[in-house]
Write a protein that holds these residues in place. Structure first.
Motif, mmCIF file in Angstrom:
data_model
loop_
_atom_site.group_PDB
_atom_site.id
_atom_site.type_symbol
_atom_site.label_atom_id
_atom_site.label_comp_id
_atom_site.label_asym_id
_atom_site.label_seq_id
_atom_site.Cartn_x
_atom_site.Cartn_y
_atom_site.Cartn_z
ATOM 1 N N SER A 26 27.961 96.850 63.412
ATOM 2 C CA SER A 26 28.504 96.802 64.778
ATOM 3 C C SER A 26 27.657 95.923 65.686
ATOM 4 N N THR A 27 26.523 95.454 65.181
ATOM 5 C CA THR A 27 25.648 94.530 65.912
ATOM 6 C C THR A 27 25.278 93.393 64.966
ATOM 7 N N PRO A 28 24.764 92.268 65.483
ATOM 8 C CA PRO A 28 24.431 91.137 64.607
ATOM 9 C C PRO A 28 23.490 91.536 63.483
ATOM 10 N N PRO A 29 23.693 90.994 62.285
ATOM 11 C CA PRO A 29 22.872 91.356 61.119
ATOM 12 C C PRO A 29 21.403 90.980 61.289
ATOM 13 N N GLN A 30 20.551 91.705 60.551
ATOM 14 C CA GLN A 30 19.115 91.404 60.509
ATOM 15 C C GLN A 30 18.762 90.557 59.286
ATOM 16 N N SER A 31 19.781 90.143 58.546
ATOM 17 C CA SER A 31 19.555 89.369 57.325
ATOM 18 C C SER A 31 20.654 88.326 57.204
ATOM 19 N N ARG A 72 22.057 82.237 62.320
ATOM 20 C CA ARG A 72 23.317 81.858 61.677
ATOM 21 C C ARG A 72 24.165 83.067 61.321
ATOM 22 N N SER A 73 23.540 84.124 60.847
ATOM 23 C CA SER A 73 24.323 85.322 60.526
ATOM 24 C C SER A 73 24.913 85.935 61.795
ATOM 25 N N ALA A 74 24.168 85.855 62.915
ATOM 26 C CA ALA A 74 24.704 86.346 64.185
ATOM 27 C C ALA A 74 25.902 85.508 64.630
ATOM 28 N N TYR A 75 25.810 84.187 64.413
ATOM 29 C CA TYR A 75 26.914 83.299 64.790
ATOM 30 C C TYR A 75 28.162 83.618 63.973
ATOM 31 N N LEU A 76 27.985 83.750 62.648
ATOM 32 C CA LEU A 76 29.143 84.051 61.797
ATOM 33 C C LEU A 76 29.699 85.427 62.134
ATOM 34 N N THR A 98 25.474 75.456 58.148
ATOM 35 C CA THR A 98 25.788 74.800 59.418
ATOM 36 C C THR A 98 26.895 75.534 60.173
ATOM 37 N N GLU A 99 26.934 75.298 61.478
ATOM 38 C CA GLU A 99 28.026 75.841 62.288
ATOM 39 C C GLU A 99 29.372 75.315 61.802
ATOM 40 N N THR A 100 29.401 74.050 61.394
ATOM 41 C CA THR A 100 30.648 73.461 60.901
ATOM 42 C C THR A 100 31.168 74.231 59.694
ATOM 43 N N GLU A 101 30.269 74.564 58.764
ATOM 44 C CA GLU A 101 30.659 75.359 57.596
ATOM 45 C C GLU A 101 31.230 76.710 58.013
ATOM 46 N N MET A 102 30.530 77.370 58.928
ATOM 47 C CA MET A 102 30.948 78.710 59.337
ATOM 48 C C MET A 102 32.260 78.672 60.105
#
Length: 393
Positions: free
Chosen positions: A330-335, A311-315, A379-383
């Motif tokens: 600069s890259t998707p988060p690890q948290s 989810r953090s990568a998606y956002l 959720t994706e909808t929230e993001m």
């Protein structure tokens, strides 16, 4: 991002968080909403507490049982022996127990990272004033996208370093520090006495899979009201068994001590209960256990952490598509922490605007940014709606 059956399961799961309805909640790093089973457990415990008589022998026995059950549950989650867990109110109390419990000598050195919470910084400043210790800061923030945080910490150790204070997940940038490697570096640089490691675990407990005994850290202060979604007012401190004798109790009460037949104190509790004090909000214990059990109904800690990272990568990906928005990483988060900046720098105005639209984020000052937190049930909808609102701003 999620398959159909998993999406249906998540939808049902979220129904136990009624207070999320109509909100875009992205402040789990500040405080998580409580699931209904946790609220019900607290209410049930409070009812028993009052009906049985708040200061009766039955309740006193129940209090001891509740403490034992809660320490055991936490120990299982942290990969730690139960005797290493002390129940506290929050991260700050746990950190204060560790920071004030060391037998400081003038000239001892404490090393912090430049990403520590201001509350912890203030404690070390007061220690410096009272005990004439040395306090210095190493530049970890610069290693978010490149560089080696282990090497940076190692370079700033001194022969007189007594304690290293760091966060497992940096509360401002979301970077996950490699604890085991940092501990190994500190052990390698120890000269006359061990370099102890105190970890601020405000953002890691309830998010990361943990095995504290394997990590080698000495002190690990955490709370139940963030990623575990328990009630505010209950946290804990892990003290590695072989570090216990080096850490004196900071606060002292009847739970800290043993007594003789004449009700006189005879010494400390043999385990980490020596760092507990006295009267606490015991019904919160049942609430935290219920919250932890509720999370496990959707998967293991490892599975839920993977969902958080998805989810953090998606956002993060959605935010990087917005003009005038720059993510700190600069890259998707690890948290689950996704921090970003506006080209205009109008972060306070953005957060105020978003809250009027029922999106809840927060502003951080160092670095100056906005922090959004996603949990495994975000959720994706929230993001998508959040990103749309940011774009509208």
């Amino acid at each position: 991002m999620v398959n159909t059956s998993r999406a249906a399961q998540l939808k049902q799961h979220r129904q136990h968080f009624p207070y999320l309805e109509g909100k875009g909640y992205f402040n789990y790093g500040g405080q998580g909403p409580m699931p209904q089973p946790a609220i019900a457990a607290i209410n049930q415990a409070q009812e028993y507490f009052q009906q049985a008589g708040p200061f009766s022998s039955a309740v006193n026995s129940w209090i001891g049982q509740e403490g034992n059950l809660t320490r055991a549950e936490i120990a299982s989650e942290l990969g730690a022996p139960v005797e290493s867990i002390a129940l506290t109110e929050d991260v700050s109390v746990g950190c204060n127990i560790a920071l004030w419990g060391i037998d400081w000598q003038a000239g001892d050195h404490v090393l912090l990272t430049d990403c520590e919470h201001q509350g912890i910084i203030a404690v070390t400043q007061e220690l410096q004033r009272r005990f004439q210790i040395e306090v210095s800061v190493c530049p970890i923030m610069a290693t978010l996208n490149q560089g080696d945080p282990v090497a940076v910490i190692a370079q700033h150790l001194r022969p007189n370093t007594r304690l290293v204070v760091l966060s497992h997940i940096l509360w401002n940038t979301g970077q996950v520090l490699p604890l085991s490697e940092i501990v190994a570096a500190c052990r390698e640089h120890s000269v006359n006495q061990p370099i102890r490691i105190l970890v601020d675990a405000a953002q890691s407990v309830g998010m990361l899979p943990l095995n504290l005994m394997e990590s080698g850290v000495d002190f690990y202060a955490f709370t139940g009201h963030k990623w575990w979604c328990g009630a505010a007012g209950l946290g804990g401190l892990y003290v590695k068994p072989d570090a216990r004798d080096s850490l004196h109790p900071t606060f002292i009460g009847w739970r800290s001590i043993t007594i003789d037949a004449h009700n006189q104190p005879t010494g400390w509790q043999p385990d980490s209960r020596r760092y507990e004090i006295a009267t606490s909000a015991i019904p919160l214990y049942a609430g935290l256990r219920a919250a932890i059990a509720f999370h496990h109904t959707l998967g293991t800690t490892e599975e839920r952490y993977g969902m958080i990272c998805d989810r953090s990568a998606y956002l993060w990906q959605q935010l990087t598509q917005l003009p005038h928005v720059t993510c700190l990483r600069s890259t998707p988060p690890q948290s689950g922490l996704v921090s970003f900046q506006l080209a205009s720098g109008e972060h306070v105005r953005l957060v105020q605007f978003l809250e009027r639209k029922n999106f809840f984020l927060r502003v951080l000052l160092d670095p100056n940014c906005v922090r959004a937190c996603v949990h495994y049930f975000t959720t994706e909808t929230e993001m998508d709606a959040l990103v749309g609102a940011i774009a509208a701003f």
